[in-house]
Design a protein around this motif. Structure first.
Motif, short mmCIF file in Angstrom:
data_model
loop_
_atom_site.label_atom_id
_atom_site.label_comp_id
_atom_site.label_asym_id
_atom_site.label_seq_id
_atom_site.Cartn_x
_atom_site.Cartn_y
_atom_site.Cartn_z
N VAL B 22 -8.58 -6.13 14.26
CA VAL B 22 -7.59 -5.89 13.19
C VAL B 22 -7.63 -7.05 12.21
O VAL B 22 -7.94 -8.19 12.57
N SER B 23 -7.28 -6.73 10.96
CA SER B 23 -7.22 -7.78 9.94
C SER B 23 -5.77 -8.21 9.78
O SER B 23 -4.83 -7.44 10.04
N GLY B 24 -5.57 -9.44 9.38
CA GLY B 24 -4.22 -9.93 9.06
C GLY B 24 -3.26 -9.84 10.24
O GLY B 24 -3.64 -10.04 11.39
N GLY B 26 -1.88 -8.01 12.75
CA GLY B 26 -2.30 -6.74 13.34
C GLY B 26 -1.20 -6.03 14.11
O GLY B 26 -0.37 -6.65 14.78
N LEU B 50 -4.08 8.39 7.58
CA LEU B 50 -4.74 7.15 7.15
C LEU B 50 -6.26 7.22 7.28
O LEU B 50 -6.95 6.26 6.95
N MET B 52 -8.11 7.26 10.00
CA MET B 52 -8.54 6.21 10.94
C MET B 52 -9.81 6.64 11.68
O MET B 52 -9.97 7.82 12.02
N LYS B 84 -8.14 0.94 11.91
CA LYS B 84 -8.38 0.79 10.46
C LYS B 84 -7.55 -0.38 9.97
O LYS B 84 -6.36 -0.47 10.25
N ASP B 85 -8.20 -1.27 9.23
CA ASP B 85 -7.50 -2.41 8.61
C ASP B 85 -6.68 -3.19 9.65
O ASP B 85 -7.22 -3.73 10.59
N ASN B 86 -5.35 -3.19 9.47
CA ASN B 86 -4.51 -4.00 10.37
C ASN B 86 -3.89 -3.18 11.49
O ASN B 86 -2.91 -3.59 12.10
N LYS B 213 2.28 0.60 5.28
CA LYS B 213 1.32 1.62 4.86
C LYS B 213 2.10 2.89 4.52
O LYS B 213 3.00 3.28 5.24
#
Lengths: 142, 257
Positions: B22-24, B26, B50, B52, B84-86, B213
């Motif tokens: 995960v980014s940031g 999470g 999203l 995913m 996906k992303d965080n 989100k």
């Protein structure tokens, strides 16, 4: 002395009979649970069996029957001895294209379900409410 | 095609089809069958909305049912992982057996921590006997720390002050507390034994603000009746396990607070 032994044996026999009855009831219940769990909730003839729940509330039994997408005007209820027979048409025929392969191509048109209660139902003691594709039956036990 | 990587955490095999972290800040969402299938319906909608990617899965021949999921012709495990992303979502339509849940909770907790997740988020239904009549549903939260409570501070939802929680989320929360993993459970009034997409939609509206989100629930509400039909077998399968766990305790009031 013989009398005492006879009395004791009678107690043993009664106890044995009671235990056999308990075992038989438990095995029946387990068998019924297994049979229900293996039953599909739909048939290839386009019939859906609705989910339902039964709850006791004092002297009333509350039955909820979940029939999403139902044509409320087509809901029919029959009371046969201790059984509630529910039939209803769907508002529109459903063909779920991403249903598992087994059901692919089946068009679902109606609900049919039978709910058993532990007592004989008096139809005059039944009240019904409908809301958002769900049915509530309040049945007062005699 | 062979998976990118697999590892055993306890008796569970965690498979990765593609590397992911995960980014940031999470978030990990765990979705298991519970009251009204609220969590599973919500998670399914997040995954779809999203877009995913399915990044991995969890399996165990000894602790999970002998199930193979076939999804778009691909062979998948009974517990599926999307990322996906965080955000990571751990999703299962199959209820693990009661003895398995604590072990699974520990393993999932460990896995999410390794993937950089800071907060575990869960959503579920709070079974209420008068759900049939309710127009407006109430949502409550259970947080493992004050830090996590901050996440719901201005969201106009009530804390779950007193009561019992029974089921997989009770165990996951206990494990999270034990390992100091920040965790939050959202509970919206729901049916116990019927799929309840309305409750899922309400949870999602709150969740979307927490994770930052945009999750549009309009389609979920419009498709609610179809979802209720499709989710019937999963609901039917979950009920015996939930009943064995004594889900009815949730209706009780503690004698001493």
């Amino acid at each position: 002395m013989d009398e005492e032994i006879k009395k004791m044996m009678k107690k043993v026999e009664d106890f044995e009979k009671h235990v056999r009855e308990l075992i038989r009831e438990e095995l029946s219940r387990l068998h019924e649970e297994l049979r229900e769990s293996l039953e599909t909730s739909w048939t290839s003839k386009g019939v859906l069996k609705p989910l339902y729940s039964v709850r006791e509330e004092g002297k009333d039994y509350l039955i909820y029957v979940d029939m999403p997408n139902v044509d409320e005007g087509s809901i029919e209820l029959k009371f046969v001895e201790n059984k509630v027979v529910v039939t209803a048409k769907l508002r529109e025929t459903l063909k779920l294209s991403d249903w598992p392969f087994r059901g692919e191509g089946t068009s679902f048109k109606e609900y049919q379900g039978i709910i058993e209660l532990p007592f004989k139902i008096d139809p005059s003691k039944v009240s019904v409410r409908k809301r958002k594709g769900m049915l509530e039956l309040r049945i007062t036990r005699e | 095609m062979a998976p990118h990587r697999e590892e055993y955490i306890g008796e569970f095999r965690f498979i990765e089809y593609t590397p992911f972290r995960v980014s940031g800040e999470g978030y990990g969402i765990i979705a298991l069958p519970d009251s009204g299938l609220v969590s599973v319906i919500a998670a399914g909608h997040i995954i779809k909305q999203l877009g995913m990617e399915e990044i991995g899965g969890v399996d165990s021949y000894s602790s999970l049912p002998p199930v193979l999921v076939v999804s778009k012709r691909k062979l998948r495990t009974p517990i599926r992982i999307f990322g996906k992303d965080n955000l990571i979502v751990i999703y299962s339509e199959f209820m693990p057996s009661l003895p398995t849940i604590p072990v699974l909770a520990r393993a999932v907790n460990d896995y999410l921590e390794r993937k950089g997740v800071k907060y575990i988020l869960m959503t579920s239904g709070l079974p209420v006997p008068n759900r049939f009549e309710l127009e407006k549903l109430k949502t409550y939260y259970v947080a493992t720390s004050e830090n996590t409570e901050e996440k719901v501070k201005n969201l106009n939802i009530m804390p779950f002050e007193n009561g019992y929680l029974v089921g997989p989320y009770a165990i996951i929360l206990k494990e999270a507390m034990r390992t100091n993993m920040e965790s939050l459970l959202l509970l919206t009034e729901a049916f116990f034994d019927f799929p309840d997409p309305e409750a899922s939609a309400q949870n999602l509206e709150i969740l979307s603000k927490i994770i930052g989100k945009s999750i549009d629930v309009k389609e979920l509400i419009e498709q609610a009746e179809i979802i209720r039909i499709k989710a019937r077998d999963t609901m039917k399968a979950a009920i015996p396990n939930l009943t064995k766990m004594r889900k009815d305790y949730e209706y009780s009031t503690p004698i001493n607070i």
